[in-house]
Scaffold this motif. Sequence first.
Motif, short mmCIF file in Angstrom:
data_model
loop_
_atom_site.label_atom_id
_atom_site.label_comp_id
_atom_site.label_asym_id
_atom_site.label_seq_id
_atom_site.Cartn_x
_atom_site.Cartn_y
_atom_site.Cartn_z
N ARG A 41 -22.86 -17.75 23.26
CA ARG A 41 -22.38 -18.08 21.93
C ARG A 41 -23.53 -18.59 21.08
O ARG A 41 -23.85 -18.05 20.05
CB ARG A 41 -21.27 -19.14 22.01
CG ARG A 41 -19.98 -18.63 22.65
CD ARG A 41 -18.89 -19.69 22.64
NE ARG A 41 -18.45 -20.00 21.29
CZ ARG A 41 -18.64 -21.19 20.70
NH1 ARG A 41 -19.26 -22.16 21.33
NH2 ARG A 41 -18.21 -21.40 19.47
N LYS A 173 -12.42 -13.04 8.58
CA LYS A 173 -12.84 -12.90 9.98
C LYS A 173 -14.33 -12.53 10.02
O LYS A 173 -14.79 -11.69 9.26
CB LYS A 173 -12.04 -11.80 10.66
CG LYS A 173 -10.64 -12.20 11.07
CD LYS A 173 -10.64 -12.94 12.38
CE LYS A 173 -9.22 -13.16 12.87
NZ LYS A 173 -9.21 -13.93 14.13
N SER A 175 -17.61 -11.41 12.80
CA SER A 175 -17.72 -10.62 14.02
C SER A 175 -19.07 -10.85 14.68
O SER A 175 -20.02 -11.31 14.04
CB SER A 175 -17.53 -9.13 13.74
OG SER A 175 -18.45 -8.68 12.77
N PHE A 239 -14.04 -13.22 15.18
CA PHE A 239 -13.71 -14.63 15.35
C PHE A 239 -13.49 -15.28 13.99
O PHE A 239 -13.92 -14.77 12.95
CB PHE A 239 -14.81 -15.37 16.13
CG PHE A 239 -16.15 -15.43 15.43
CD1 PHE A 239 -16.52 -16.53 14.68
CD2 PHE A 239 -17.05 -14.37 15.54
CE1 PHE A 239 -17.76 -16.59 14.05
CE2 PHE A 239 -18.29 -14.42 14.92
CZ PHE A 239 -18.65 -15.53 14.17
N THR A 240 -12.80 -16.39 14.01
CA THR A 240 -12.55 -17.19 12.82
C THR A 240 -13.45 -18.41 12.83
O THR A 240 -13.58 -19.08 13.85
CB THR A 240 -11.08 -17.65 12.76
OG1 THR A 240 -10.24 -16.50 12.71
CG2 THR A 240 -10.82 -18.52 11.54
#
Length: 335
Positions: A41, A173, A175, A239-240
């Motif tokens: 991440r 959103k 990405s 992802f948010t």
Amino acid sequence: MPHVAIIGAGPPGLTAALELTRLGVTVSIFEKRPGPSQLSRAVGLQPRSLEILAPCGVSEAILAEAIAFKGVIFHDHARTLAKLPLNLDDNSHIWGRAQDRTEGHIAAALKRLGVEVQYGTKFEGLEQDAGSVVATLNGLPQRFDYLIGADGVFSKTRQALNMSFDGYDLDKKWSIADVYCDDWPNREHFQGFLLDDGNVAVVVPLEARRFRVISSTPDALKALPVPMNVRETVRSAAFTISVRQVERYQKGRVFLAGDAAHCHSPVGGRGMNLGIADAADLAARIASGNTEGYTAARHPEGAHVLALSEGGRKLLQSNSALRRFAVRFAMRMFN
């Protein structure tokens, strides 16, 4: 010395376990995943994080593999706007390393000190009194002197404490894609692409041929205005972005660290470093027997990073044509 439970084996949890063990505190670290993560991440490591991880040899191992970023290249679509340095002084250095590899080095150092992550262990709740914390783990109650929740944005520890996570979610959103590419140019630089309608795409080197692509659009790779010859995709997802922070990082004998206490956009690449700093500060306080200053020390730091991250994101993503022009003009002037 107390016995401390740590929930979550990301960088903050692993750092807390490593520092506590180094300082002579007994720890047990639990992770619901069946094994170490193979995904990344976070990316960037700053000098302070490497200082924290240095005493146990982790920094040396990371630096042997990491990419020292030389700067950032901004583009207006495919056209280069500016190439700006990052290493202006000792505090502005940033090294790139995939989070799963950073976690692996911390876990290895922890194992050398006799502590291993207890994978496949689900945290299910807690109770505490003036002298201890009882955590339910895989259905069984276990008693500890303190508990650290380093279990991420959707923290079960935070939920068990009934703590509100104040803030907001962005409407769009975003990405992400982690990929291998053999011929990406300027692989020692961040590369940011300013697109239409305030959208952005960013390419960050993780290894010599591994890259993180992030975009404010649904498909990070499709958003790139230049070709990228992807050999392999490790991960892609939407992802948010949440921008949130708890009011207090401590409730009784239970503490929050990392994304369990704060979260923000990836702009600036400070999230993992903030969590590592939380963990080191908290470990020193627990080892000294005086934990009451933890929130007072770390909440302002979290708020500062949230403000910087959001300020940078809003600047790059402005819907104002005038502001977008001003940003591009400033980049060309500072080139």
